[in-house]
Design an enzyme around this catalytic site. Sequence first.
Site, PDB file in Angstrom:
ATOM      1  N   LYS A 175      -4.988   5.344   0.127  1.00 31.21           N
ATOM      2  CA  LYS A 175      -4.563   6.212   1.333  1.00 31.21           C
ATOM      3  C   LYS A 175      -3.372   6.941   0.875  1.00 31.21           C
ATOM      4  CE  LYS A 175      -7.884   4.781   4.140  1.00 31.21           C
ATOM      5  NZ  LYS A 175      -8.874   5.635   4.602  1.00 31.21           N
ATOM      6  N   ASN A 202       2.827   9.940  -2.361  1.00 31.58           N
ATOM      7  CA  ASN A 202       3.102   9.824  -3.776  1.00 31.58           C
ATOM      8  C   ASN A 202       3.390   8.305  -4.162  1.00 31.58           C
ATOM      9  OD1 ASN A 202       2.147  12.535  -4.012  1.00 31.58           O
ATOM     10  ND2 ASN A 202       3.914  13.079  -3.616  1.00 31.58           N
ATOM     11  N   ARG A 203       3.175   7.488  -3.229  1.00 26.17           N
ATOM     12  CA  ARG A 203       3.811   6.034  -3.314  1.00 26.17           C
ATOM     13  C   ARG A 203       5.314   5.927  -3.570  1.00 26.17           C
ATOM     14  NH1 ARG A 203      -0.550   5.783  -1.452  1.00 26.17           N
ATOM     15  NH2 ARG A 203      -1.900   4.453  -2.221  1.00 26.17           N
ATOM     16  N   LEU A 204       6.260   7.085  -3.093  1.00 32.45           N
ATOM     17  CA  LEU A 204       7.506   6.883  -3.077  1.00 32.45           C
ATOM     18  C   LEU A 204       8.069   6.442  -1.821  1.00 32.45           C
ATOM     19  CD1 LEU A 204       8.134  10.315  -5.163  1.00 32.45           C
ATOM     20  CD2 LEU A 204       8.263   7.899  -5.997  1.00 32.45           C
TER      21      LEU A 204
END
Length: 222
Positions: free
Chosen positions: A16, A199-201
């Site tokens: 997601k 962006n998984r940051l």
Amino acid sequence: MTDRDAVPFDLASMRKQYRAEGLSETELAATPVEQFARWFKQAATDGGLFEPNAMVVSTADAEGRPSARTVLLKHFDEQGFVFYTNYDSRKARDLGENPYVSLLFPWHPMARQVIVTGIARRTGRDETAAYFRTRPHGSQLGAWASAQSSVIATRADIDGAYAELAARYPEGEQVPVPPNWGGFRVAPRSVEFWQGRENRLHDRLRYTERSDGSWRVERLSP
């Protein structure tokens, strides 16, 4: 059976995209419990969660062997986070040997997690009894019927034990507090607030207790 049949989903592609809005240091409350109260209110009212007070309690025994299970949080304040259990259960035995514990609140629909690490101590009997009286009658009987974490032969064994207790303590009659049942209060030493980002940051802000009892806030790399 082919590999495709054995694993019907492409796990590597299941992901997601999290939200753009994050969590900044300037938004945080003075203490982790205050910040937890803010997030918990949102989780309980707007989060779309079935049980927002469900948390994964992770313990380890004296030899460091870990175990984890989902337990319901029943109270929290500046002194800590409280849950109740059978004192003969695996989690209680672990905590008797090693009081260090981790609590994880997995609020996935909100792309949030809260991770508490601290030390668990038993609650007093008066506090335990006061909570026990608030439990539904069936749950009070269940605390007696279940020798939690022990091996039983069949489901009928525990159903029979419950039926005997229900006959002894019918609805409306006070059920005594089991002597081997009670609470643990986890005094936090660190509390991490995790907010999923694009962006998984992700944003990860952690309160860590100082020696004088105040809190230091650190940002962790995602």
